[in-house]
Structures are given as C-alpha cells and as structure tokens.
Design a protein around this motif. Structure first.
Motif, PDB file in Angstrom:
ATOM      1  N   GLU A 230      51.106 -47.850   4.673  1.00 45.93           N
ATOM      2  CA  GLU A 230      51.432 -46.822   5.571  1.00 45.93           C
ATOM      3  C   GLU A 230      51.401 -45.892   4.447  1.00 45.93           C
ATOM      4  O   GLU A 230      50.486 -44.312   3.987  1.00 45.93           O
ATOM      5  N   TYR A 231      53.012 -45.598   4.098  1.00 40.64           N
ATOM      6  CA  TYR A 231      52.882 -44.944   2.359  1.00 40.64           C
ATOM      7  C   TYR A 231      52.154 -44.686   1.776  1.00 40.64           C
ATOM      8  O   TYR A 231      52.159 -43.674   1.632  1.00 40.64           O
TER       9      TYR A 231
ATOM     10  N   SER B 223      49.305 -42.597   2.300  1.00 41.23           N
ATOM     11  CA  SER B 223      49.464 -41.605   2.863  1.00 41.23           C
ATOM     12  C   SER B 223      49.709 -40.748   1.303  1.00 41.23           C
ATOM     13  O   SER B 223      49.534 -39.653   1.360  1.00 41.23           O
ATOM     14  N   GLN B 224      50.402 -41.651   0.448  1.00 44.49           N
ATOM     15  CA  GLN B 224      49.878 -41.446  -1.423  1.00 44.49           C
ATOM     16  C   GLN B 224      48.756 -41.350  -1.603  1.00 44.49           C
ATOM     17  O   GLN B 224      48.811 -40.468  -3.175  1.00 44.49           O
TER      18      GLN B 224
ATOM     19  N   ASP C 146      56.363 -35.756   3.717  1.00 38.25           N
ATOM     20  CA  ASP C 146      56.234 -36.590   4.756  1.00 38.25           C
ATOM     21  C   ASP C 146      56.976 -38.314   4.737  1.00 38.25           C
ATOM     22  O   ASP C 146      57.395 -38.318   3.899  1.00 38.25           O
TER      23      ASP C 146
END
Length: 489
Positions: free
Chosen positions: A233-234, A237-238, A409
């Motif tokens: 997920e991270y 997001s990047q 984030d």
C-alpha cells in the motif's frame, strides 16, 4: 588433468558469506583449508568477483541503491525544513559506478583476508569425483583435482528464469544484473512478489523511474500478510504501479528496442500488453546444486527444491560432507545465518565447541521504501501454532516525528507484537514497519531471543522521540477493538 593432487583438512565449495566465514574460522583454528569459487556469468553476461550474492548482487548493492532512493525522498522533504533546493535530477551512472566500486573493494578485501589466514583460493568451477575429491575447471579449461577430509558445500542460489515464457531469457534481466547496469533501466516491469521484487521496484520508483510490479498471487509469501499489505500500500502511494493476479506469457523486442510484454489477467482470463525498457524477473531463486555431480559423492537432495538435505549439525547424507546457507534444505535464505552456521560448523570440526546453529527467532528486514523488520512468528503462524484464543496481539499505527514537518503520509507506519495470552505473555513475534526498521528490529531481537515477555517490554523505557520507542508503548490489543492510532507526543 593436473596431477598435483592437493590434500586439505577442509575444502569449501562456494566463496559466499557462509563459505568464507567457515573457511576463515577453520584456518584460524589451525586447519589446512581451501576455497573454490566460480561465478557462472548470468544469461545477460554479468559476472562478479569473490564474496557471493550478498556482496555482489544482493544485500550490499541493494541497501546502497535503497539509500540513494531514500535520499531522493529527503531532498523532497528538505524545503519543508527550510532548505532551498534547486530542481534535482538523479544520474544512474554516477550511483552505479560508486556502488560497483564499493563492491569491488569488498571483493579485494575477501581475497586479502583469505591470504592473511593462509586459505588457498581457487577460481575454478567444482564438481565431485567421489566423496573426498572434487575436480575444478578453470576459465581456460585447465582441470585441478582437490581432495579433503571434510567438504563444505556453500554454493548458494541464483535467480530463477521463467524459461517457459517466450523471450524471458533473451530479453529479461534479474537481480544478478540490475546492480551492474551501466545505464538506467528506464521504464521497468518487475515480475514477482518476493522481497527481492519489492525492494528493487521500491528503489527504482524512488529514483524517479516508471516502475510496475506484476504479482501472480500474494506479495511477500512467508511473511506476515497484514504487514505485507501495508508494505505494498505504501509503495503504491509512492507511485509504484501494481498489476495483481497477472502472469506474463511473452516478451518481444520491438524495432525501436522497447520490450513488449503480453500478460494474462488470471481473474478475467483476458490478455493485455504494455511496453517497457527493462523486464526484471524476481520470481524466486534456485539452489546451485545441478553442476556439482552430488550423486558421485552420494549426497542426497530434495528432488522438488533441489536443495541439499541436512541435519541439525549441517551434515548431509555423507558424514564428512556438510551444506550451509541457501543451498541447504529448510534454512532461511539469509546472509547472517549462513555466516553463523559456517563459523559454528568450523568450530565443531576443530573440536572447539559442540554448539549447533539455532534457527529460531532469526530477525530480518525487507528494505522496501517503508522498511519492514520482523523477528519470530507472524500472526498467522502464532495462531496456527497456539490457537487464536491463546494469542494476544498488541498493535499501533504511529507517525514518525520526521514525517510531520514534511507532511509525509505515515498511514502505513505500523507495529505489532504477537504474544502468548497467558501471563507474563511471552513475545512470539515482533513486526515493525517504518524508517530504520532494521536498526530497531536488531535491538529487540536480542530481547526476544532471551525470552522477553510483554510485561518486560512494557517496563522498558523508550528513547524519546524515536520510532523504536513506540514498541515499548504498545498498549492496545487487537482483541479490544480499540483504535490503535497513536495520538499526541
């Protein structure tokens, strides 16, 4: 065939982390030792020096390229902290040259250490002639016979090429090549969901490259799956793109040099395609056992995994032949475990100690953009072993102080501690997702190795303000259903 047969107390096949550690330890304890090491070039022609996967095409260059990507993130943060930064561009060539020069210095260091300890080094490809003798072939075809009282196999593994996919071998690269590329790989498709796949995709994205990861089933198989989801997920997001439930069927080179990849969406059954500059296969590794002629020595392997069967003493089916590291069945594929196993084996062979390697509670870290460190059991393993009613999980979502000013984030920064429910609640596993996860996990690994309980962790004073202190503040259990988000200082 060279006649000068040389006899050794110990012959180590494989000059990687485990083999070198074993050879150097045995030599220091007075044994006559030889190491044979040979790197078969990758299908793309990449070759490297002494030191094995970790030094040349694994942990070391990986961590340095991960660091390069982290620096890019810090540069983006810098204006929030008052630094006036001009537009910055990353130059792959400069980074690659610096990383490769460091690796070459490590190759040289290993050669010097072997010389200092009077270990004879042969750059030859070895295979067994019988249970005490190997034949080594040099680059020029010259053969050497070596015999030894004890033989240690530490040949490790190499990336698996999906040869059933058309064009995979001709046009794809693996982790054996990525760190030695002179030019930027450009727009890259990473096929696989191993930690190697995610680490490479993570730093490529961080260096500003258009990067897609193709996952057939689940990411980070064998790791805690809740942590694994947070990792991906991270990454998403990047800016890393994920194609889930997809498997490639062919790779073709277009007239303009780009690679056209065709893949199948396993849920819909539909075909899709895209173009990339580079395709990186990261679909697992295979042990280097095929060319060893193990049957000549009577050494048994697992026919499915091709790994060598060993007992708790690292002994194979032949009492004086041993296997350590990634080539041995049921061992974690980790550099430090191979090193420790090699040293302990050398000490036993020299009558210095009877200690055997303990493979329980081995800590490790996945160097994805948000690092994931773990030690002990995953939540799934703990529940399978002890039953859900006997397991208590304490957890927290936290925000690193460094992320606040930069308005970064932090929704995936998360820690969980898996414990037995019965007081004093023995810690079964710790999972840490956040900056410097390796540094944090290493310290707590000692406590868990010593049998730490939840009560003891709660009595440990945290160092403020750090991410690591959040481990010592885990008050909320999953069972309670309360919000585990850390608020305030």
């Amino acid at each position: 065939m060279e006649a000068g047969r040389q006899d050794y107390d110990l012959l180590v096949i494989g000059g990687g982390s485990g083999g070198l550690a074993c050879a150097k330890e045995a030599a220091q304890l007075g044994k006559k030792v030889a190491v044979v090491d040979y790197v078969e070039p990758s299908p793309q022609g990449t070759r490297w020096g002494l030191g094995g996967t970790c030094v040349n095409v694994g942990c070391i260059p990986k961590k340095l390229m991960h660091q390069a990507a982290l620096l890019g993130g810090m540069i983006q943060d810098a204006p929030h902290y008052g630094w006036a930064i001009q537009p910055v561009l990353h130059d792959w060539r400069t980074m690659a040259e610096a990383v490769q020069n460091h690796v070459k210095s490590l190759n040289w260091g290993h050669r010097v250490q072997l010389q200092d300890r009077k270990v004879k080094y042969f750059n030859i490809k070895a295979c067994f002639v019988n249970e005490h003798t190997v034949c080594g072939v040099a680059k020029d075809g010259k053969e050497t016979l070596l015999s030894a009282e004890h033989i240690v196999i530490a040949t490790g593994g190499r990336p698996r090429y999906p040869t059933h996919i058309e064009g995979a071998l001709e046009y794809g690269i693996t982790s054996d090549d990525i760190f030695w590329l002179k030019e930027s790989p450009g727009k890259t498709l990473v096929v696989g969901a191993s930690y190697v796949a995610l680490e490479c995709a993570g730093f490529l994205t961080g260096l500003g490259l258009d990067t897609t990861v193709m996952i057939r089933s689940i990411p980070l198989r064998g790791f805690d799956q809740q942590m694994s989801s947070l990792v991906t997920e991270y990454m998403a997001s990047q800016g890393t793109r994920f194609l889930r439930g997809c498997t490639p069927s062919r790779v073709r080179r277009l007239p303009d040099g780009q690679l056209q990849v065709t893949w199948e969406d396993l849920t819909s059954g539909k075909e899709d395609m895209g173009t990339f500059n580079t395709v990186l296969w990261a679909t697992g590794r295979i042990p280097e056992t095929r060319s060893l002629n193990l049957e000549k020595a009577g050494v048994n392997i697992n026919p499915n995994s091709q790994k060598i069967l060993v007992d708790a003493q690292e002994t194979t089916s032949i009492p004086h032949i041993y296997a350590i590291g990634d080539v041995a069945e049921g061992r974690p594929e980790l550099t430090p475990t191979a090193i420790m196993a090699g040293k302990l084996l050398a000490q036993r062979l020299c009558g210095q100690s009877s200690d055997v390697m303990d493979y329980d509670n081995v800590p490790t870290t996945v160097f994805t953009p948000l690092e994931y460190g773990c030690v002990g059991l995953s939540e799934e393993e703990a529940v399978a072993r002890h039953g859900e009613e006997h397991v208590e999980v304490y957890h927290a979502y936290y925000k690193p102080l460094e992320f606040t000013v930069a308005e970064r984030d932090a929704s995936q920064c998360y820690i969980k501690m898996v414990c037995l429910r019965k007081p004093p609640q023995l810690v079964l596993g710790l999972h840490f997702l956040g900056p410097n996860a390796g540094e944090v996990t290493q310290g707590f690994a000692l406590g868990i190795k010593c049998g730490a309980s939840y009560v003891q962790v709660m009595r440990t004073v945290g160092i403020h303000p750090t991410c690591a202190e959040e481990v010592a503040k885990l008050r909320i259990s999953k069972r309670s259903g309360l919000d585990p988000t850390v608020t305030g200082c």
